[in-house]
Design an enzyme around this catalytic site. Structure first.
Site, PDB file in Angstrom:
ATOM      1  N   CYS A 186       5.951   0.141   7.269  1.00 14.72           N
ATOM      2  CA  CYS A 186       5.415   1.264   6.459  1.00 14.72           C
ATOM      3  C   CYS A 186       6.555   1.528   5.567  1.00 14.72           C
ATOM      4  O   CYS A 186       7.788   1.559   6.136  1.00 14.72           O
ATOM      5  CB  CYS A 186       5.244   2.240   7.216  1.00 14.72           C
ATOM      6  SG  CYS A 186       4.643   4.075   6.308  1.00 14.72           S
ATOM      7  N   LEU A 187       6.476   1.821   4.121  1.00 12.06           N
ATOM      8  CA  LEU A 187       7.673   2.149   3.351  1.00 12.06           C
ATOM      9  C   LEU A 187       8.119   3.760   3.564  1.00 12.06           C
ATOM     10  O   LEU A 187       9.320   3.776   3.359  1.00 12.06           O
ATOM     11  CB  LEU A 187       7.088   2.489   1.812  1.00 12.06           C
ATOM     12  CG  LEU A 187       6.396   1.198   1.153  1.00 12.06           C
ATOM     13  CD1 LEU A 187       6.116   1.362   0.048  1.00 12.06           C
ATOM     14  CD2 LEU A 187       7.751   0.167   1.348  1.00 12.06           C
ATOM     15  N   GLY A 198       0.712  -1.315   0.051  1.00 15.82           N
ATOM     16  CA  GLY A 198       0.010   0.113  -0.006  1.00 15.82           C
ATOM     17  C   GLY A 198       0.898   1.248  -0.152  1.00 15.82           C
ATOM     18  O   GLY A 198       1.966   1.171   0.528  1.00 15.82           O
ATOM     19  N   GLN A 243       2.958  10.030   1.128  1.00 13.18           N
ATOM     20  CA  GLN A 243       4.281   9.364   1.080  1.00 13.18           C
ATOM     21  C   GLN A 243       5.113   9.716   0.047  1.00 13.18           C
ATOM     22  O   GLN A 243       6.362   9.540   0.134  1.00 13.18           O
ATOM     23  CB  GLN A 243       3.920   7.916   1.165  1.00 13.18           C
ATOM     24  CG  GLN A 243       3.250   7.539   2.821  1.00 13.18           C
ATOM     25  CD  GLN A 243       3.227   5.924   2.680  1.00 13.18           C
ATOM     26  OE1 GLN A 243       2.419   5.427   2.137  1.00 13.18           O
ATOM     27  NE2 GLN A 243       4.384   5.388   3.094  1.00 13.18           N
ATOM     28  N   HIS A 270      -4.532   1.496   7.272  1.00 14.36           N
ATOM     29  CA  HIS A 270      -3.250   1.897   7.499  1.00 14.36           C
ATOM     30  C   HIS A 270      -2.995   3.029   6.490  1.00 14.36           C
ATOM     31  O   HIS A 270      -2.567   4.308   6.819  1.00 14.36           O
ATOM     32  CB  HIS A 270      -2.188   0.798   7.299  1.00 14.36           C
ATOM     33  CG  HIS A 270      -0.686   1.201   7.334  1.00 14.36           C
ATOM     34  ND1 HIS A 270       0.223   0.952   8.087  1.00 14.36           N
ATOM     35  CD2 HIS A 270      -0.003   2.300   6.456  1.00 14.36           C
ATOM     36  CE1 HIS A 270       1.431   1.415   7.780  1.00 14.36           C
ATOM     37  NE2 HIS A 270       1.197   2.153   6.867  1.00 14.36           N
ATOM     38  N   GLU A 271      -3.577   2.934   5.323  1.00 14.35           N
ATOM     39  CA  GLU A 271      -3.211   3.849   4.279  1.00 14.35           C
ATOM     40  C   GLU A 271      -4.128   5.275   4.522  1.00 14.35           C
ATOM     41  O   GLU A 271      -3.945   6.116   4.244  1.00 14.35           O
ATOM     42  CB  GLU A 271      -3.488   3.424   2.997  1.00 14.35           C
ATOM     43  CG  GLU A 271      -2.451   2.247   2.500  1.00 14.35           C
ATOM     44  CD  GLU A 271      -1.072   2.278   2.938  1.00 14.35           C
ATOM     45  OE1 GLU A 271      -0.751   3.651   2.303  1.00 14.35           O
ATOM     46  OE2 GLU A 271      -0.305   1.540   2.996  1.00 14.35           O
ATOM     47  N   HIS A 286      -2.695   7.546   6.670  1.00 16.98           N
ATOM     48  CA  HIS A 286      -1.543   8.261   6.251  1.00 16.98           C
ATOM     49  C   HIS A 286      -2.074   9.594   5.535  1.00 16.98           C
ATOM     50  O   HIS A 286      -1.850  11.137   5.467  1.00 16.98           O
ATOM     51  CB  HIS A 286      -0.940   7.732   5.039  1.00 16.98           C
ATOM     52  CG  HIS A 286       0.199   6.774   5.297  1.00 16.98           C
ATOM     53  ND1 HIS A 286       1.473   7.254   5.819  1.00 16.98           N
ATOM     54  CD2 HIS A 286       0.516   5.480   5.069  1.00 16.98           C
ATOM     55  CE1 HIS A 286       2.176   6.294   6.177  1.00 16.98           C
ATOM     56  NE2 HIS A 286       1.792   5.282   5.632  1.00 16.98           N
TER      57      HIS A 286
HETATM   58 NI    NI Z   1       2.695   3.332   5.601  1.00 18.20          NI
END
Ligand code: NI
Length: 173
Positions: free
Chosen positions: A95-96, A46, A51, A137-138, A141
Site C-alpha cells: 500500500c502506498l 491503485g 490517502q 483493497h481500494e 480505503h
Molecule cells: Ni492501499
C-alpha cells in the site's frame, strides 16, 4: 496535473469512512487527474482519495502490468461491490500509505463492481486477478480499512511501529 503528498499510516484520515460523491465538479475532475498522476509517479496500481487526505468516495487504478500494453487508467466514483466469488485468492499486498511493507491477504478472487464514471454514467464490471484484489483493497480505503487490518494483531502492530518510526524520520529530514 500535480502529484499530491500521500498520507502514511497511522493517520486518522486513513481510518475514517469517506463520503459519497453527489456532484461531479471541475474540482473533482482535477482531483481524479492528480490522483492518477500521484499513483503513476509513486509508482502504484491503485490510490483512494483518503490517502491524499480527501474524504470522498473516489479511487483510481491501473493494473496493467505488461509494459508493452497500453495503460488503462480507471476512475471510480462511489464504487460498490455487488457480487463476490466464493473462490478466494491470496495476493501479497502492499500500500502506498504503508511503504515497503508487504503481506499475504486473502480476498474473493472475482468481484462485480458498480460505480459512477466522471461523465456521471453508471458502470459495472466484473474484475478478476490482480484487478479484483486491487479494487477491493481500494474500496476498503474508502471505508477506513487497510490491508494490515486483515493481519494478525502482532504483525499489524509491528508494521505500525515501523511506520511510526518512518514518519518520525521523515519529519526530522
Ligand atoms: Ni492501499
Amino acid at each position: 496535473m500535480s502529484v499530491l503528498p500521500i498520507l502514511i499510516h497511522p493517520d486518522p484520515r486513513l481510518k475514517k469512512r469517506a463520503d459519497e460523491i453527489d456532484e461531479i465538479t471541475p474540482d473533482l475532475r482535477e482531483l481524479a487527474d492528480d490522483m492518477l498522476a500521484t499513483m503513476y509517479e509513486a509508482p502504484g496500481i491503485g490510490l483512494a482519495a483518503p490517502q491524499v487526505g480527501v474524504m470522498k468516495r473516489i479511487l483510481v487504478m491501473d493494473c496493467v502490468k505488461d509494459d508493452e500494453a497500453p495503460p488503462r487508467p480507471m476512475v471510480l466514483l462511489n464504487p460498490v461491490v455487488t457480487e463476490t466469488s466464493e473462490d478466494m485468492n491470496t495476493y501479497e499486498e502492499g500500500c502506498l500509505s504503508i511503504p515497503e511493507q508487504y503481506a499475504d491477504v486473502e480476498r474473493p478472487s472475482e468481484v462485480t463492481v458498480t460505480w459512477t464514471d466522471l461523465d456521471g454514467k453508471e458502470q459495472t464490471e466484473h474484475f478478476t486477478g490482480l484487478w479484483a484484489t486491487c479494487v477491493q483493497h481500494e474500496i476498503d480505503h474508502l471505508d477506513g480499512k487497510l490491508f494490515i487490518d486483515y493481519l494478525k494483531p502482532l504483525k499489524r502492530q509491528l508494521i505500525t511501529r515501523k511506520m511510526q518510526k518512518l514518519k518520525r524520520e521523515r519529519a526530522r529530514a
